[in-house]
Design a protein around this motif. Structure first.
Motif, mmCIF file in Angstrom:
data_model
loop_
_atom_site.group_PDB
_atom_site.id
_atom_site.type_symbol
_atom_site.label_atom_id
_atom_site.label_comp_id
_atom_site.label_asym_id
_atom_site.label_seq_id
_atom_site.Cartn_x
_atom_site.Cartn_y
_atom_site.Cartn_z
ATOM 1 N N GLY A 1 -4.719 3.988 6.633
ATOM 2 C CA GLY A 1 -3.833 3.634 5.538
ATOM 3 C C GLY A 1 -4.085 2.239 5.015
ATOM 4 N N THR A 2 -3.997 2.089 3.686
ATOM 5 C CA THR A 2 -4.128 0.780 3.054
ATOM 6 C C THR A 2 -2.956 0.560 2.100
ATOM 7 N N LEU A 3 -2.617 -0.700 1.895
ATOM 8 C CA LEU A 3 -1.575 -1.097 0.950
ATOM 9 C C LEU A 3 -2.168 -2.066 -0.067
ATOM 10 N N ALA A 4 -1.733 -1.940 -1.318
ATOM 11 C CA ALA A 4 -2.156 -2.887 -2.351
ATOM 12 C C ALA A 4 -1.016 -3.082 -3.336
ATOM 13 N N LYS A 5 -1.080 -4.182 -4.117
ATOM 14 C CA LYS A 5 -0.046 -4.422 -5.120
ATOM 15 C C LYS A 5 -0.065 -3.343 -6.193
ATOM 16 N N ASN A 6 -1.252 -2.863 -6.527
ATOM 17 C CA ASN A 6 -1.405 -1.759 -7.473
ATOM 18 C C ASN A 6 -2.744 -1.103 -7.207
ATOM 19 N N GLU A 7 -2.979 0.030 -7.838
ATOM 20 C CA GLU A 7 -4.218 0.765 -7.569
ATOM 21 C C GLU A 7 -5.446 -0.074 -7.895
ATOM 22 N N ASN A 8 -5.348 -0.889 -8.960
ATOM 23 C CA ASN A 8 -6.483 -1.735 -9.319
ATOM 24 C C ASN A 8 -6.718 -2.824 -8.276
ATOM 25 N N GLY A 9 -5.676 -3.093 -7.468
ATOM 26 C CA GLY A 9 -5.790 -4.130 -6.454
ATOM 27 C C GLY A 9 -6.525 -3.697 -5.204
ATOM 28 N N LEU A 10 -6.807 -2.399 -5.067
ATOM 29 C CA LEU A 10 -7.552 -1.930 -3.899
ATOM 30 C C LEU A 10 -8.958 -2.524 -3.907
ATOM 31 N N SER A 11 -9.375 -3.022 -2.770
ATOM 32 C CA SER A 11 -10.712 -3.608 -2.663
ATOM 33 C C SER A 11 -11.768 -2.515 -2.734
ATOM 34 N N ILE B 1 -5.384 7.246 3.225
ATOM 35 C CA ILE B 1 -4.087 7.239 2.557
ATOM 36 C C ILE B 1 -3.858 5.846 1.978
ATOM 37 N N SER B 2 -3.384 5.766 0.745
ATOM 38 C CA SER B 2 -3.060 4.463 0.171
ATOM 39 C C SER B 2 -1.658 4.509 -0.420
ATOM 40 N N ALA B 3 -1.040 3.339 -0.513
ATOM 41 C CA ALA B 3 0.291 3.225 -1.090
ATOM 42 C C ALA B 3 0.389 1.903 -1.834
ATOM 43 N N ILE B 4 1.326 1.849 -2.767
ATOM 44 C CA ILE B 4 1.520 0.656 -3.574
ATOM 45 C C ILE B 4 2.715 -0.128 -3.050
ATOM 46 N N GLY B 5 2.563 -1.444 -2.964
ATOM 47 C CA GLY B 5 3.658 -2.306 -2.547
ATOM 48 C C GLY B 5 3.373 -2.973 -1.228
ATOM 49 N N THR B 6 3.157 -4.270 -1.244
ATOM 50 C CA THR B 6 2.794 -4.978 -0.017
ATOM 51 C C THR B 6 4.018 -5.494 0.738
ATOM 52 N N ASN B 7 5.214 -5.110 0.274
ATOM 53 C CA ASN B 7 6.444 -5.523 0.951
ATOM 54 C C ASN B 7 6.938 -4.396 1.860
ATOM 55 N N LYS B 8 8.193 -4.495 2.286
ATOM 56 C CA LYS B 8 8.761 -3.498 3.189
ATOM 57 C C LYS B 8 8.773 -2.108 2.559
ATOM 58 N N GLU B 9 9.083 -2.043 1.260
ATOM 59 C CA GLU B 9 9.104 -0.747 0.582
ATOM 60 C C GLU B 9 7.724 -0.105 0.594
ATOM 61 N N GLY B 10 6.688 -0.923 0.485
ATOM 62 C CA GLY B 10 5.331 -0.399 0.555
ATOM 63 C C GLY B 10 5.018 0.157 1.929
ATOM 64 N N MET B 11 5.453 -0.564 2.971
ATOM 65 C CA MET B 11 5.236 -0.074 4.336
ATOM 66 C C MET B 11 5.992 1.225 4.580
ATOM 67 N N LYS B 12 7.213 1.290 4.041
ATOM 68 C CA LYS B 12 8.008 2.514 4.186
ATOM 69 C C LYS B 12 7.295 3.687 3.510
ATOM 70 N N LEU B 13 6.785 3.451 2.301
ATOM 71 C CA LEU B 13 6.083 4.505 1.575
ATOM 72 C C LEU B 13 4.828 4.937 2.324
#
Length: 386
Positions: free
Chosen positions: A211-221, A241-253
């Motif tokens: 799993g990876t997290l990024a601020k937005n899809e364009n932010g994925l390395s 698996i990827s999700a948007i949001g580097t805060n707690k909500e992103g981790m939850k997602l």
């Protein structure tokens, strides 16, 4: 003597049975970077939403949490080290127990910190810690994991295997760590294969989830995009698996996405109950069935926040039993009309906060109340029912 031998054999048999791993205890190994370590603050809601079916085994002692390495505990956060926070692993476990049968327990073993993937490669960890690793990473690696995070994971996993069955491996990848490492997927493959070999596991039985997290899809390395695009071809039985949001909500997602992917892998249906979706059950007689004719105004005044789940198929309305639909009438059976439930739902959504949805499940027809009593219904239908 014969009596003592029987007692000894009984004791031996009981001990052997008790030492067998529980096939209904599903264990997941987790490693990686900060999103698996836990960077979000622990709030009261994070302590309330933990069932006893969700367990954790720490890889190191946590004196302030009264936890001893190698023992099982209810999985209140933190799941990595005693001063870490809430992670995607917390939400993975919570979502998993909600979607697995009630006789299944879930356990996690987690070794994660903001280090390069080289920290988990036994052939490279010494060089990494002595050269490019930041001082705080060296400190954590040395003081928490004896400078060998991989060994800490494997040694704890072997203790965990005495209790249950390892069912999957989860990896968390931060976007700002190893961002230029084009060999990251190949390195992960070697580590995954080593875990399988060291724990006598089979690839086809223990899937890998990254799993990876990024601020937005364009932010994925580029390395993360490469993982998403190529992981399954590089590592059989793996999922990116990827999700948007580097805060707690992103981790939850991300945690929920981990769980959903695994539940789908098992061939089960994933459920994610929405606390803002208020569902009302209705039953009774003709007034709930719907006897008033449906007029155009009844079709215009239905918000998308008002939903209905039919209990039987309605071919004429293109509705399938057990699915949610915008609550245009009828709400009982396909050839019926308007009922008080229609106006109940419409008025409710107008008076509840806009983030709240309302759902109706309705079983109503002109029968005696005995039709809804499981102890009496058969007799009623065979005797006094019209």
């Amino acid at each position: 003597m014969r009596f003592s031998l029987k007692l000894f054999l009984l004791f031996l048999l009981t001990t052997l049975i008790a030492s067998e791993p529980d096939p209904n205890f599903y264990i997941y190994l987790a490693f990686g970077q900060t999103i698996m370590e836990g960077g979000a603050a622990i709030e009261q809601e994070d302590l309330d939403d933990v069932t006893e079916r969700f367990q954790m085994m720490p890889v190191l002692n946590m004196p302030t949490k009264n936890r001893v390495a190698g023992e099982w505990y209810q999985a209140f956060p933190p799941l990595a080290r005693e001063y870490s926070g809430v992670s995607s692993l917390d939400f993975f476990g919570r979502s998993l127990v909600k979607n697995l049968p009630e006789n299944i327990k879930v356990g996690v073993v987690n070794v994660a910190f903001g280090a390069s993937i080289d920290a988990f490669d036994e052939d490279k960890v010494e060089e990494y810690l002595n050269s490019t690793a930041p001082d705080y990473i060296k400190f954590i690696a040395e003081n928490a994991y004896g400078s060998h995070p991989y060994k800490a994971l494997i040694n704890t996993a072997k203790m965990a295997q005495k209790s249950g069955i390892i069912k999957g491996i989860l990896v968390g990848k931060d976007e700002l760590i190893d961002i230029k490492d084009t060999k990251w997927p190949e390195k992960l493959k070697l580590i995954y294969e080593r875990i399988l070999a060291d724990l006598n596991l089979k690839n086809e039985e223990v899937p890998l989830f990254v799993g990876t997290l990024a601020k937005n899809e364009n932010g994925l390395s580029l390395s993360s995009k490469s993982i998403i695009a190529n992981l399954s071809s590089l590592i059989p039985n793996s999922f990116a698996i990827s999700a948007i949001g580097t805060n707690k909500e992103g981790m939850k997602l991300l945690g929920k996405k981990f769980a959903e992917t695994y539940i789908n892998y098992l061939g089960l249906k994933f459920y994610d109950p929405d606390p803002n979706f208020y569902i009302f059950l209705a039953f009774g007689q003709s007034i709930f069935e719907g006897g008033a004719s449906i007029e155009q105004e009844d079709l215009d005044d239905v918000s998308e926040r008002f939903q209905v789940m039919p209990v039987l198929n309605m071919p004429a309305k293109n509705r399938v039993a057990g699915e949610w639909y915008q609550a245009f009438p009828p709400l009982s059976r396909q050839h019926y009309g308007i009922s008080p439930l229609d106006f109940f739902g419409r008025n409710l959504v107008k008076n509840l906060p806009e983030n709240i949805k309302v759902g109706i499940v309705n079983v109503a027809f002109g029968a005696s109340i005995y039709a809804f009593d499981e102890d009496i219904v058969e007799k009623y239908l065979n005797t006094s029912a019209p």
